[in-house]
Motif scaffolding. Structure first.
Motif, short mmCIF file in Angstrom:
data_model
loop_
_atom_site.label_atom_id
_atom_site.label_comp_id
_atom_site.label_asym_id
_atom_site.label_seq_id
_atom_site.Cartn_x
_atom_site.Cartn_y
_atom_site.Cartn_z
N SER A 87 -1.70 -2.99 2.64
CA SER A 87 -2.81 -2.57 1.78
C SER A 87 -3.35 -1.19 2.13
CB SER A 87 -3.96 -3.59 1.89
OG SER A 87 -3.52 -4.89 1.60
N THR B 109 -5.48 1.03 -0.40
CA THR B 109 -6.82 0.64 -0.86
C THR B 109 -7.72 0.15 0.26
OG1 THR B 109 -6.03 -1.60 -1.35
CG2 THR B 109 -5.93 0.01 -3.14
N SER C 155 -8.61 -6.82 0.31
CA SER C 155 -8.45 -5.45 0.78
C SER C 155 -8.24 -4.43 -0.33
CB SER C 155 -7.27 -5.38 1.76
OG SER C 155 -6.09 -5.87 1.15
N ASP C 156 -8.26 -4.85 -1.58
CA ASP C 156 -8.17 -3.89 -2.69
C ASP C 156 -9.41 -3.92 -3.58
OD1 ASP C 156 -7.62 -6.42 -3.64
OD2 ASP C 156 -5.92 -5.81 -4.88
N ASP C 157 -10.41 -4.69 -3.19
CA ASP C 157 -11.65 -4.78 -3.96
C ASP C 157 -12.79 -4.08 -3.22
OD1 ASP C 157 -10.28 -6.29 -5.87
OD2 ASP C 157 -10.76 -8.18 -4.88
N ARG D 104 -10.37 -5.13 -8.51
CA ARG D 104 -9.28 -4.26 -8.96
C ARG D 104 -8.33 -5.07 -9.84
NH1 ARG D 104 -7.98 0.64 -6.97
NH2 ARG D 104 -9.27 0.23 -5.11
#
Length: 257
Positions: free
Chosen positions: A13, A16, A91-93, A207
């Motif tokens: 990740s 992001t 981990s992408d929000d 996301r």
């Protein structure tokens, strides 16, 4: 000041991860610990996490002993938690800066052991920080009150907004399932009589794809939902069919936002 343990699973990740971690560290309620489990990433995710940990003692990364998927990674983090509340962020929000402060106040006022909030959706290529976020019209709105029967018809809780009171509910791990572990956790809590309450304000950013897209990944969840209803919740075929219809309708509706 209650300590909030933030659970974050990570796998490849690096692109992001930085913005997600910073969105936790810049919370106006600063009494947080960020428990990150790296699920044996092959990119630079763990190196980045170690840099954050060297700069801020609230960041607590650990590598999983073996690849186990997001559910296992979350459970490994929960097992290390010291907080009064357990919250979740992938981990992408992103969390908006006042998310923790406002949700803690909401939980205390409503005496609610499980809470969630509305949230925004962003495109997959968004490269900004949580502090740069400009509200848009893509909002998944939180229902004010949800009980077990309602949750069987539809998963109303966005995992990136969920928070449970560990003092009231104890340490609750996610069931060992390949997918839909978060939904199964909310159901297991609510099956025992604890309702969930939703805060109308949008306090996180998810996301997602472009408006109107329904990814094959979402469609693939149908079989996992069916397994959840039949095996985890022990629903009859007619009950599971009705629940699955609600889940599909929700995915179609949310994909248009």
């Amino acid at each position: 000041m209650p300590l909030v343990s933030v659970v974050m699973p990570v796998y490849n990740s690096a692109a992001t991860l930085g913005a997600a971690v910073r969105s936790v560290l810049t919370q106006t309620h600063a009494d947080v610990e960020l428990l990150v489990t790296d699920d044996r990433s092959s990119d630079s995710s763990m190196d980045l996490l170690m840099e954050f940990a060297a700069q801020d003692e609230r960041v607590l990364p650990k590598t999983a002993p073996e690849r186990g998927g997001a559910g296992r990674a979350r459970n490994l983090a929960i097992e290390r938690a010291r907080g009064d509340y357990i919250a979740f962020l992938d981990s992408d929000d992103l969390w908006l800066p006042e998310k923790t402060e406002k949700q803690l106040a909401f939980a205390a006022e409503g005496d609610a052991p499980l809470t969630f909030t509305s949230y925004f959706k962003m495109d997959a290529d968004y490269a900004g920080e949580s502090t740069d976020w400009v509200p848009n019209g893509r909002v998944i709105r939180a229902r004010g009150h949800v009980d077990y029967r309602a949750m069987l018809r539809r998963d109303y809780i966005g995992a990136l907004t969920a928070m449970y009171d560990r003092n009231a509910l104890g340490t609750r791990l996610m069931p060992e399932m390949r997918k839909r572990q978060d939904y199964a956790l909310w159901l297991s809590i609510m099956r025992e009589g604890a309702d969930a309450r939703g805060l109308a304000e949008s306090l996180a950013v998810y996301r997602a794809g472009q408006t109107g897209s329904l990814s094959s990944n979402k469609l693939s969840l149908v079989k996992y939902n069916w397994s959840l209803y039949r095996e985890h919740e022990d629903l009859s075929v007619p009950q599971a069919t009705r629940a699955l219809a609600g889940a599909v309708w929700q995915s179609l509706r949310n994909s248009r936002i």
